[in-house]
Design a protein around this motif. Structure first.
Motif, PDB file in Angstrom:
ATOM      1  N   THR A  67       0.123  54.083  73.901  1.00 20.30           N
ATOM      2  CA  THR A  67      -1.194  54.431  73.519  1.00 20.30           C
ATOM      3  C   THR A  67      -1.741  53.131  72.902  1.00 20.30           C
ATOM      4  OG1 THR A  67      -0.454  55.338  71.209  1.00 20.30           O
ATOM      5  CG2 THR A  67      -0.639  56.735  73.063  1.00 20.30           C
ATOM      6  N   LYS A  68      -3.165  53.309  72.407  1.00 24.53           N
ATOM      7  CA  LYS A  68      -3.954  52.167  71.635  1.00 24.53           C
ATOM      8  C   LYS A  68      -3.103  52.237  70.249  1.00 24.53           C
ATOM      9  CE  LYS A  68      -8.275  52.829  73.889  1.00 24.53           C
ATOM     10  NZ  LYS A  68      -9.632  53.270  73.839  1.00 24.53           N
ATOM     11  N   THR A  69      -2.917  53.294  69.733  1.00 22.14           N
ATOM     12  CA  THR A  69      -2.244  53.440  68.495  1.00 22.14           C
ATOM     13  C   THR A  69      -0.965  52.389  68.398  1.00 22.14           C
ATOM     14  OG1 THR A  69      -3.131  55.334  67.915  1.00 22.14           O
ATOM     15  CG2 THR A  69      -1.441  54.936  66.384  1.00 22.14           C
ATOM     16  N   ARG A  70      -0.205  52.580  69.239  1.00 17.94           N
ATOM     17  CA  ARG A  70       1.216  52.084  69.720  1.00 17.94           C
ATOM     18  C   ARG A  70       0.988  50.588  69.616  1.00 17.94           C
ATOM     19  NH1 ARG A  70       6.605  52.308  69.025  1.00 17.94           N
ATOM     20  NH2 ARG A  70       7.545  50.763  70.260  1.00 17.94           N
ATOM     21  N   TRP A  71       0.095  50.108  70.584  1.00 22.03           N
ATOM     22  CA  TRP A  71      -0.331  48.614  70.304  1.00 22.03           C
ATOM     23  C   TRP A  71      -0.822  48.170  69.308  1.00 22.03           C
ATOM     24  CZ3 TRP A  71       1.994  46.320  74.381  1.00 22.03           C
ATOM     25  CH2 TRP A  71       2.213  46.971  75.665  1.00 22.03           C
ATOM     26  N   ALA A  72      -1.667  48.815  68.627  1.00 20.19           N
ATOM     27  CA  ALA A  72      -2.278  48.399  67.154  1.00 20.19           C
ATOM     28  C   ALA A  72      -1.070  48.228  66.301  1.00 20.19           C
ATOM     29  CB  ALA A  72      -3.189  49.259  66.655  1.00 20.19           C
ATOM     30  N   SER A  73       0.118  49.250  66.227  1.00 21.55           N
ATOM     31  CA  SER A  73       1.246  49.223  65.302  1.00 21.55           C
ATOM     32  C   SER A  73       1.912  47.742  65.689  1.00 21.55           C
ATOM     33  CB  SER A  73       1.954  50.532  65.153  1.00 21.55           C
ATOM     34  OG  SER A  73       2.344  50.702  66.406  1.00 21.55           O
ATOM     35  N   LEU A  74       2.032  47.704  66.958  1.00 20.71           N
ATOM     36  CA  LEU A  74       2.847  46.720  67.345  1.00 20.71           C
ATOM     37  C   LEU A  74       2.352  45.262  66.931  1.00 20.71           C
ATOM     38  CD1 LEU A  74       4.035  47.599  70.815  1.00 20.71           C
ATOM     39  CD2 LEU A  74       5.586  47.112  68.952  1.00 20.71           C
ATOM     40  N   ALA A  75       1.156  45.231  67.052  1.00 21.14           N
ATOM     41  CA  ALA A  75       0.085  44.027  66.605  1.00 21.14           C
ATOM     42  C   ALA A  75       0.391  43.705  65.190  1.00 21.14           C
ATOM     43  CB  ALA A  75      -1.347  44.016  66.788  1.00 21.14           C
ATOM     44  N   PHE A  76       0.213  44.834  64.420  1.00 24.39           N
ATOM     45  CA  PHE A  76       0.520  44.706  62.728  1.00 24.39           C
ATOM     46  C   PHE A  76       1.863  44.484  62.607  1.00 24.39           C
ATOM     47  CE2 PHE A  76       1.931  47.204  58.745  1.00 24.39           C
ATOM     48  CZ  PHE A  76       0.900  46.736  58.044  1.00 24.39           C
ATOM     49  N   ALA A  77       3.022  45.003  63.033  1.00 23.19           N
ATOM     50  CA  ALA A  77       4.363  44.648  62.787  1.00 23.19           C
ATOM     51  C   ALA A  77       4.665  42.970  63.182  1.00 23.19           C
ATOM     52  CB  ALA A  77       5.176  45.666  63.666  1.00 23.19           C
ATOM     53  N   LEU A  78       3.970  42.560  64.176  1.00 24.21           N
ATOM     54  CA  LEU A  78       4.358  41.310  64.652  1.00 24.21           C
ATOM     55  C   LEU A  78       3.534  40.349  63.602  1.00 24.21           C
ATOM     56  CD1 LEU A  78       3.914  41.262  68.482  1.00 24.21           C
ATOM     57  CD2 LEU A  78       5.746  40.255  67.084  1.00 24.21           C
ATOM     58  N   ASN A 150      -1.967  38.845  68.997  1.00 21.62           N
ATOM     59  CA  ASN A 150      -3.249  38.691  69.708  1.00 21.62           C
ATOM     60  C   ASN A 150      -3.324  39.488  71.084  1.00 21.62           C
ATOM     61  OD1 ASN A 150      -4.087  37.057  67.544  1.00 21.62           O
ATOM     62  ND2 ASN A 150      -3.669  35.038  68.665  1.00 21.62           N
ATOM     63  N   VAL A 151      -2.086  39.549  71.814  1.00 19.35           N
ATOM     64  CA  VAL A 151      -2.273  40.159  73.057  1.00 19.35           C
ATOM     65  C   VAL A 151      -2.018  41.528  72.591  1.00 19.35           C
ATOM     66  CG1 VAL A 151      -0.490  40.640  74.767  1.00 19.35           C
ATOM     67  CG2 VAL A 151      -0.923  38.286  74.432  1.00 19.35           C
ATOM     68  N   PHE A 152      -1.452  42.409  71.854  1.00 15.86           N
ATOM     69  CA  PHE A 152      -1.292  43.441  71.601  1.00 15.86           C
ATOM     70  C   PHE A 152      -2.574  44.096  70.729  1.00 15.86           C
ATOM     71  CE2 PHE A 152       3.545  43.102  70.716  1.00 15.86           C
ATOM     72  CZ  PHE A 152       3.925  43.330  72.138  1.00 15.86           C
ATOM     73  N   GLU A 153      -3.318  43.090  69.959  1.00 19.12           N
ATOM     74  CA  GLU A 153      -4.572  43.740  69.606  1.00 19.12           C
ATOM     75  C   GLU A 153      -5.554  44.080  70.705  1.00 19.12           C
ATOM     76  OE1 GLU A 153      -5.893  40.713  66.743  1.00 19.12           O
ATOM     77  OE2 GLU A 153      -4.907  41.982  64.919  1.00 19.12           O
ATOM     78  N   ARG A 154      -5.528  42.894  71.757  1.00 20.28           N
ATOM     79  CA  ARG A 154      -6.524  42.689  72.732  1.00 20.28           C
ATOM     80  C   ARG A 154      -6.113  44.273  73.556  1.00 20.28           C
ATOM     81  NH1 ARG A 154      -7.826  38.522  77.386  1.00 20.28           N
ATOM     82  NH2 ARG A 154      -9.453  39.740  78.112  1.00 20.28           N
ATOM     83  N   LEU A 155      -4.954  44.495  73.867  1.00 25.43           N
ATOM     84  CA  LEU A 155      -4.515  45.674  74.404  1.00 25.43           C
ATOM     85  C   LEU A 155      -5.079  46.973  73.628  1.00 25.43           C
ATOM     86  CD1 LEU A 155      -1.067  44.899  75.729  1.00 25.43           C
ATOM     87  CD2 LEU A 155      -3.052  45.283  77.157  1.00 25.43           C
ATOM     88  N   SER A 156      -4.729  47.119  72.377  1.00 25.05           N
ATOM     89  CA  SER A 156      -5.302  48.060  71.748  1.00 25.05           C
ATOM     90  C   SER A 156      -6.762  48.348  71.624  1.00 25.05           C
ATOM     91  CB  SER A 156      -4.642  47.920  70.332  1.00 25.05           C
ATOM     92  OG  SER A 156      -5.477  47.135  69.427  1.00 25.05           O
ATOM     93  N   LYS A 157      -7.486  47.357  71.911  1.00 23.46           N
ATOM     94  CA  LYS A 157      -8.987  47.570  72.010  1.00 23.46           C
ATOM     95  C   LYS A 157      -9.221  47.866  73.215  1.00 23.46           C
ATOM     96  CE  LYS A 157      -9.653  44.633  67.969  1.00 23.46           C
ATOM     97  NZ  LYS A 157     -10.102  43.165  67.720  1.00 23.46           N
ATOM     98  N   ASP A 158      -8.204  47.988  74.266  1.00 25.57           N
ATOM     99  CA  ASP A 158      -8.720  48.254  75.570  1.00 25.57           C
ATOM    100  C   ASP A 158      -9.755  46.989  76.141  1.00 25.57           C
ATOM    101  OD1 ASP A 158      -7.337  49.661  77.285  1.00 25.57           O
ATOM    102  OD2 ASP A 158      -8.524  51.511  77.051  1.00 25.57           O
TER     103      ASP A 158
END
Length: 160
Positions: A67-78, A150-158
């Motif tokens: 999910t977008k939330t999962r991508w955003a949490s991965l970006a935060f963790a990274l 940056n990749v995970f943030e972009r994926l979270s924003k679709d």
């Protein structure tokens, strides 16, 4: 889910290494020698667009829903992991500087006071090179973590 993320990161590292190698070979051609790294941005854009499309395809193929939330949490963790790596690099910078200052002192002490200090100078040189190696490895890890954030943030924003 963790294995999918690890595979995602490993795949990214491999594809990124291939991309950077192809860019290096491209720049080594005679007609491209005068190009700067900024001239290669179009190639980078193509790489990231292709990779991001592939990444979404990978998730669909594995029948996992990230999910977008999962991508955003991965970006935060990274991003947090990047800060930890950065603090390690700072520590090794201080240690490297301290050893670089100690080296001439050991050499001077070996000449004037005690010849056994030459052994300390050799050990100091070894540690200087070892710390430099660690710092350079951490730098690569830091840049990869920031790129993936940056990749995970972009994926979270679709955005693709």
């Amino acid at each position: 889910m963790e294995n999918h993320i690890k595979e995602f990161i490993d795949r990214y590292k491999d594809l990124r290494a291939q991309h950077l190698d192809s860019q290096y070979l491209f720049k080594q051609k005679k007609e491209n020698k005068k190009m700067s790294d900024l001239d290669l941005i179009a190639q980078d854009e193509d790489f990231y667009n292709t990779y991001l499309l592939d990444a979404q395809g990978l998730a669909a193929l594995r029948k996992t829903s990230i999910t977008k939330t999962r991508w955003a949490s991965l970006a935060f963790a990274l991003k947090n992991r990047s800060e930890i790596i950065n603090s390690k690099i700072d520590f090794f910078n201080y240690m490297h500087t301290l050893l670089a200052i100690c080296l001439p002192l050991f050499i001077l002490a070996a000449q004037k006071i005690d010849p056994w200090n030459a052994g300390l100078a050799v050990i100091c040189v070894f540690f200087i090179f070892w710390i430099f190696k660690i710092r350079s490895e951490l730098r690569v890890e830091l840049s990869t973590a920031k790129e993936l954030a940056n990749v995970f943030e972009r994926l979270s924003k679709d955005a693709i």
